[in-house]
Design a protein around this motif. Structure first.
Motif, PDB file in Angstrom:
ATOM      1  N   LEU A   1     -41.726  44.288 -29.184  1.00  0.00           N
ATOM      2  CA  LEU A   1     -40.429  44.794 -29.622  1.00  0.00           C
ATOM      3  C   LEU A   1     -39.530  43.712 -30.230  1.00  0.00           C
ATOM      4  O   LEU A   1     -38.900  43.927 -31.272  1.00  0.00           O
ATOM      5  CB  LEU A   1     -39.723  45.458 -28.430  1.00  0.00           C
ATOM      6  N   LYS A   2     -39.493  42.531 -29.577  1.00  0.00           N
ATOM      7  CA  LYS A   2     -38.561  41.485 -30.028  1.00  0.00           C
ATOM      8  C   LYS A   2     -38.837  41.077 -31.479  1.00  0.00           C
ATOM      9  O   LYS A   2     -37.923  41.022 -32.309  1.00  0.00           O
ATOM     10  CB  LYS A   2     -38.694  40.284 -29.094  1.00  0.00           C
TER      11      LYS A   2
ATOM     12  N   VAL B   1     -42.911  48.915 -38.622  1.00  0.00           N
ATOM     13  CA  VAL B   1     -43.516  47.573 -38.542  1.00  0.00           C
ATOM     14  C   VAL B   1     -44.698  47.613 -37.576  1.00  0.00           C
ATOM     15  O   VAL B   1     -44.638  48.265 -36.540  1.00  0.00           O
ATOM     16  CB  VAL B   1     -42.474  46.553 -38.016  1.00  0.00           C
ATOM     17  N   ALA B   2     -45.776  46.922 -37.938  1.00  0.00           N
ATOM     18  CA  ALA B   2     -46.902  46.749 -36.999  1.00  0.00           C
ATOM     19  C   ALA B   2     -47.226  45.264 -36.923  1.00  0.00           C
ATOM     20  O   ALA B   2     -47.154  44.547 -37.933  1.00  0.00           O
ATOM     21  CB  ALA B   2     -48.122  47.526 -37.469  1.00  0.00           C
TER      22      ALA B   2
ATOM     23  N   VAL C   1     -46.002  35.202 -30.160  1.00  0.00           N
ATOM     24  CA  VAL C   1     -44.892  36.062 -30.576  1.00  0.00           C
ATOM     25  C   VAL C   1     -43.567  35.301 -30.478  1.00  0.00           C
ATOM     26  O   VAL C   1     -42.720  35.372 -31.380  1.00  0.00           O
ATOM     27  CB  VAL C   1     -44.834  37.348 -29.715  1.00  0.00           C
ATOM     28  N   GLU C   2     -43.406  34.554 -29.398  1.00  0.00           N
ATOM     29  CA  GLU C   2     -42.162  33.778 -29.236  1.00  0.00           C
ATOM     30  C   GLU C   2     -42.035  32.725 -30.339  1.00  0.00           C
ATOM     31  O   GLU C   2     -40.953  32.474 -30.857  1.00  0.00           O
ATOM     32  CB  GLU C   2     -42.127  33.112 -27.847  1.00  0.00           C
TER      33      GLU C   2
ATOM     34  N   LYS D   1     -36.680  41.937 -35.077  1.00  0.00           N
ATOM     35  CA  LYS D   1     -36.217  40.904 -36.021  1.00  0.00           C
ATOM     36  C   LYS D   1     -36.682  41.216 -37.444  1.00  0.00           C
ATOM     37  O   LYS D   1     -35.920  41.104 -38.403  1.00  0.00           O
ATOM     38  CB  LYS D   1     -36.784  39.532 -35.612  1.00  0.00           C
ATOM     39  N   LEU D   2     -37.945  41.596 -37.563  1.00  0.00           N
ATOM     40  CA  LEU D   2     -38.501  41.894 -38.891  1.00  0.00           C
ATOM     41  C   LEU D   2     -37.813  43.122 -39.482  1.00  0.00           C
ATOM     42  O   LEU D   2     -37.418  43.128 -40.651  1.00  0.00           O
ATOM     43  CB  LEU D   2     -40.013  42.137 -38.784  1.00  0.00           C
ATOM     44  N   ALA D   3     -37.651  44.148 -38.633  1.00  0.00           N
ATOM     45  CA  ALA D   3     -37.030  45.391 -39.096  1.00  0.00           C
ATOM     46  C   ALA D   3     -35.597  45.121 -39.563  1.00  0.00           C
ATOM     47  O   ALA D   3     -35.186  45.575 -40.638  1.00  0.00           O
ATOM     48  CB  ALA D   3     -37.062  46.432 -37.984  1.00  0.00           C
ATOM     49  N   ASP D   4     -34.851  44.362 -38.779  1.00  0.00           N
ATOM     50  CA  ASP D   4     -33.448  44.079 -39.129  1.00  0.00           C
ATOM     51  C   ASP D   4     -33.360  43.287 -40.431  1.00  0.00           C
ATOM     52  O   ASP D   4     -32.552  43.596 -41.305  1.00  0.00           O
ATOM     53  CB  ASP D   4     -32.761  43.280 -38.012  1.00  0.00           C
ATOM     54  N   ARG D   5     -34.190  42.242 -40.540  1.00  0.00           N
ATOM     55  CA  ARG D   5     -34.105  41.379 -41.728  1.00  0.00           C
ATOM     56  C   ARG D   5     -34.429  42.153 -43.011  1.00  0.00           C
ATOM     57  O   ARG D   5     -33.781  41.989 -44.032  1.00  0.00           O
ATOM     58  CB  ARG D   5     -35.064  40.188 -41.560  1.00  0.00           C
ATOM     59  N   TYR D   6     -35.456  43.007 -42.941  1.00  0.00           N
ATOM     60  CA  TYR D   6     -35.915  43.657 -44.171  1.00  0.00           C
ATOM     61  C   TYR D   6     -35.399  45.088 -44.348  1.00  0.00           C
ATOM     62  O   TYR D   6     -35.751  45.761 -45.324  1.00  0.00           O
ATOM     63  CB  TYR D   6     -37.449  43.619 -44.228  1.00  0.00           C
ATOM     64  N   GLY D   7     -34.608  45.565 -43.388  1.00  0.00           N
ATOM     65  CA  GLY D   7     -34.009  46.892 -43.540  1.00  0.00           C
ATOM     66  C   GLY D   7     -34.953  48.040 -43.237  1.00  0.00           C
ATOM     67  O   GLY D   7     -34.972  49.044 -43.965  1.00  0.00           O
TER      68      GLY D   7
END
Ligand SMILES: Cc1ncc(COP(=O)(O)O)c(C=O)c1O
Length: 363
Positions: free
Chosen positions: A71-72, A88-89, A263-264, A76-82
């Motif tokens: 999720l984390k 996202v996978a 992931v971190e 981040k990816l979802a927020d940055r790219y809208g």
């Protein structure tokens, strides 16, 4: 009963991925302790120190399974790219997602359009799933992707079309407007995959991501943390696609495949934009420097928007690879032309000097 008669189709047919020359072997053969690894398009600057810290911090949680939905990082990816997190996978490297995409979509006899040369996994994974690769050869004078010919190669049986932008092993980019028009033209029964593994290295404004097209098309964008983020050893890659496609990918990737430290590290590297910019600038400068150096030797350098160069050095690529290996430098010598990764300033100077020596010996 022999194992041979038990194994599935894919194992019989799968060509083996050709890895680059090993560092250990080069060390042994050249007698040089200080090997310069320029064969695998890794980020010579290494990961952000913040990513390294994150790996160390996560190590104490090694007894816990990773977050099964990542999720984390997805957030981040979802927020940055809208996008939404469902679009996202995340998987164990983007190469893993390539296999997943083929497993989801390619049925026996389906056609899969790929360029040649390009990243070999697209074609290999199609064959593994009993698909038929339809190969569009790129012209040797430019190695530009011929999108018209790729479009002509699409038939009623086409399931997937793969585009690597910028392309590996050539480094040559596709013009953003042309690629967008190509994707918009594709029939609805075709899923396009644009592998943007190297796009963060591009500094030419005509090279652009196809992410804005994702919601309206059967389109999957692949990205990786192995290249500009310098996390090849961590194995983190991701795809962005519309919900319906992304759900299929998410339900097919192996559960718990991406380790928590990986992931971190990806999260920390993704946040460290300052470091990323330093790498991007360093690689752009190195790319220009090496191009000038190689051209001064009379070698042809294909236009690259990546962290590597495809270079016609007027000798078989394996020969240049052997001669550089004798000087402790590893490049890729199993393509039509040598593929050479751009390193740090110091790496590039050492490489240029070694190449000058080789060119001098040729005279
Ligand atoms: C074009 C391209 N896509 C994907 C990958 C693999 O990325 P990952 O390390 O995320 O599996 C590579 C690795 O060299 C590559 O060149």
């Amino acid at each position: 009963m022999s194992v041979e008669s038990l194994i599935g189709y894919g194992i019989h047919t799968k060509p083996t991925y050709i890895f680059g020359r090993s560092i250990e072997q080069t060390q042994k053969e050249s007698g040089t302790g200080d090997i310069l690894a320029l064969g695998s398009n890794e980020n010579a600057y290494g990961p952000s120190p913040k990513a390294v810290e994150a790996i160390v911090e996560a190590a104490v949680q090694a007894h816990r399974y990773p977050d099964p939905v990542n999720l984390k990082l997805k957030q981040k990816l979802a927020d940055r790219y809208g996008f939404t997190i469902e679009e996202v996978a995340i998987a164990n490297g983007s190469a893993d997602i390539m296999g997943v995409i083929s497993r989801i979509f390619v049925c026996p006899g389906d056609e899969v359009v790929v360029a040649n040369p390009t990243f070999s996994e697209y074609r290999d994974k199609a064959v593994f799933n009993q698909g038929t690769p339809v190969v569009v050869d790129l012209p040797e004078d430019t190695y530009e992707l011929d999108l018209d010919r790729m479009y002509e190669a699409v038939t009623d049986r086409t399931k997937l079309v793969w585009v690597c932008n910028p392309n590996n092993p050539t480094g040559v980019p596709v013009n953003g407007d042309e690629l967008e028009a190509f994707i918009r033209r594709l029939p609805e029964h075709v899923v396009a995959i644009v592998d943007e593994a190297y796009i963060e290295f591009a500094d030419d404004p005509s090279v652009r991501t196809m992410l804005p097209l994702v919601r309206d098309h059967n389109l999957i964008i692949l990205r990786t943390f192995s290249k500009i983020y310098g996390l090849g050893a961590m194995r983190v890659g991701y795809s962005i696609a519309r919900r319906e496609i992304s759900d299929c990918i998410n339900s097919t990737v192996t559960s718990f495949a991406v380790a928590t430290p990986a992931v971190e590290a990806a999260c920390a590297a993704f946040d460290d934009q300052e470091y990323l910019q330093m790498v991007r600038d360093g690689i752009s400068e190195g790319r220009r420097y090496l191009r000038r150096e190689f051209e001064a030797l009379g070698w042809k350098v294909y236009p690259s928007q990546t962290n590597f160069l495809f270079v016609d050095a007027h000798m078989p690529s394996a020969e240049l690879a052997d001669r550089l290996a004798a000087q402790g430098i590893v490049i890729r010598g199993n393509f039509r032309y040598p593929r050479i990764t751009v390193g740090t300033k110091e790496d590039n100077r050492r490489l240029a000097e070694a190449c000058r020596k080789i060119a001098e010996e040729e005279k």
